[in-house]
Write a protein that holds these residues in place. Structure first.
Motif, PDB file in Angstrom:
ATOM      1  N   TRP A  73      33.996  50.219  52.686  1.00  0.00           N
ATOM      2  CA  TRP A  73      34.047  48.905  52.054  1.00  0.00           C
ATOM      3  C   TRP A  73      33.594  48.935  50.600  1.00  0.00           C
ATOM      4  N   PRO A  74      32.504  49.601  50.210  1.00  0.00           N
ATOM      5  CA  PRO A  74      32.141  49.598  48.791  1.00  0.00           C
ATOM      6  C   PRO A  74      33.244  50.154  47.886  1.00  0.00           C
ATOM      7  N   VAL A  75      33.903  51.227  48.305  1.00  0.00           N
ATOM      8  CA  VAL A  75      34.982  51.791  47.497  1.00  0.00           C
ATOM      9  C   VAL A  75      36.160  50.818  47.453  1.00  0.00           C
ATOM     10  N   THR A  76      36.490  50.238  48.589  1.00  0.00           N
ATOM     11  CA  THR A  76      37.582  49.263  48.653  1.00  0.00           C
ATOM     12  C   THR A  76      37.265  48.039  47.805  1.00  0.00           C
ATOM     13  N   ARG A  77      36.041  47.542  47.912  1.00  0.00           N
ATOM     14  CA  ARG A  77      35.647  46.342  47.167  1.00  0.00           C
ATOM     15  C   ARG A  77      35.795  46.553  45.663  1.00  0.00           C
ATOM     16  N   ALA A  78      35.410  47.720  45.174  1.00  0.00           N
ATOM     17  CA  ALA A  78      35.516  47.995  43.741  1.00  0.00           C
ATOM     18  C   ALA A  78      36.978  47.979  43.286  1.00  0.00           C
ATOM     19  N   LEU A  79      37.845  48.576  44.080  1.00  0.00           N
ATOM     20  CA  LEU A  79      39.266  48.575  43.734  1.00  0.00           C
ATOM     21  C   LEU A  79      39.839  47.165  43.784  1.00  0.00           C
ATOM     22  N   PHE A  80      39.480  46.413  44.814  1.00  0.00           N
ATOM     23  CA  PHE A  80      39.979  45.045  44.935  1.00  0.00           C
ATOM     24  C   PHE A  80      39.513  44.185  43.759  1.00  0.00           C
ATOM     25  N   THR A  81      38.256  44.312  43.393  1.00  0.00           N
ATOM     26  CA  THR A  81      37.711  43.500  42.300  1.00  0.00           C
ATOM     27  C   THR A  81      38.467  43.737  40.998  1.00  0.00           C
ATOM     28  N   GLU A  82      38.876  44.958  40.774  1.00  0.00           N
ATOM     29  CA  GLU A  82      39.549  45.319  39.528  1.00  0.00           C
ATOM     30  C   GLU A  82      41.053  45.068  39.558  1.00  0.00           C
ATOM     31  N   GLN A  83      41.682  45.223  40.725  1.00  0.00           N
ATOM     32  CA  GLN A  83      43.140  45.312  40.729  1.00  0.00           C
ATOM     33  C   GLN A  83      43.869  44.389  41.706  1.00  0.00           C
TER      34      GLN A  83
END
Length: 224
Positions: A73-83
């Motif tokens: 989730w932390p890796v996914t959340r970072a990608l979602f927040t940006e893109q």
């Protein structure tokens, strides 16, 4: 207000998230010394996280250690927040939709709410947010759809589900609901529509404009 409940999957229907989610899984597996390709994740679209990890292990022999699950989730959340982006024309569709609506997703509640927040869709979808974490079995079992219908106060035959995965279509059909297959996401592939039809989709649409036309064709007066 229509007497129909529109039930939306989140990933791949409301938000164009599947390629980003696959990127996150590939990165997390890499961090733990394992190698998978995005195609291994694509084969799991529609499943909840635990089932995704189990299927990747069974399909590839790459078994993520328990400690690795906390990284997804932390890796996914970072990608979602940006893109992360909403599906094209979705906001207008939701603003004009005159029927009740809810979300029924295999993702965690935190991920669903984050996805809807960063894409500014949350105000258009209301409080009917349902996750596979709320039921015993995830898609393709009907549990999540049945739970959502009960909570929203609709009989299954009054529910129309929009799903991008065969697993989701199977679950909706098993719940006694009308299932619309959806192929507008950037993760769509040759044979996607055929796979959704084979899973039981009443029709397959490649845009929200096509969904609106289909609803009109079957006499659902769902738009203001």
């Amino acid at each position: 207000m229509s007497d129909i409940l529109m039930v939306f999957d989140c990933d791949g229907v409301l938000v164009d998230s599947e390629p980003l989610a696959a990127e996150a899984y590939v990165e997390v597996y890499r961090r733990h010394g394992l190698q998978i390709g995005p195609e291994a994740v694509a084969a799991c679209v529609g499943l909840k996280q635990g089932d995704i990890i189990a299927k990747i292990g069974a399909d590839t022999g790459q078994h993520l250690p328990a400690a690795g699950t906390d990284d997804i989730w932390p890796v996914t959340r970072a990608l979602f927040t940006e893109q992360l982006q909403p599906m094209p024309a979705l906001s207008d569709f939701l603003r004009r939709l005159a029927s009740a609506r809810c979300v029924a997703s295999s993702s965690s509640l935190e991920r669903i709410h984050h996805s809807l927040a960063v894409t500014q869709l949350a105000p258009l979808l209301g409080d009917g947010i349902f996750s596979s974490s709320m039921v015993a079995r995830g898609k393709p079992a009907p549990d999540l759809f049945e739970h959502a219908a009960r909570e929203m106060g609709f009989a299954p035959e009054k529910c129309i589900v929009i799903e991008d995965s065969p697993f989701g279509i199977e679950g909706a059909v098993a719940a006694g609901m009308t299932a619309i297959g959806f192929t507008a996401g950037s993760h769509s592939y040759p044979g996607h529509a055929a796979a959704l039809s084979a899973a039981g989709a009443h029709v397959v649409c490649d845009s929200f404009s096509a969904v609106e036309r289909h609803l009109a064709s079957i006499g659902v007066a769902a738009f203001a």
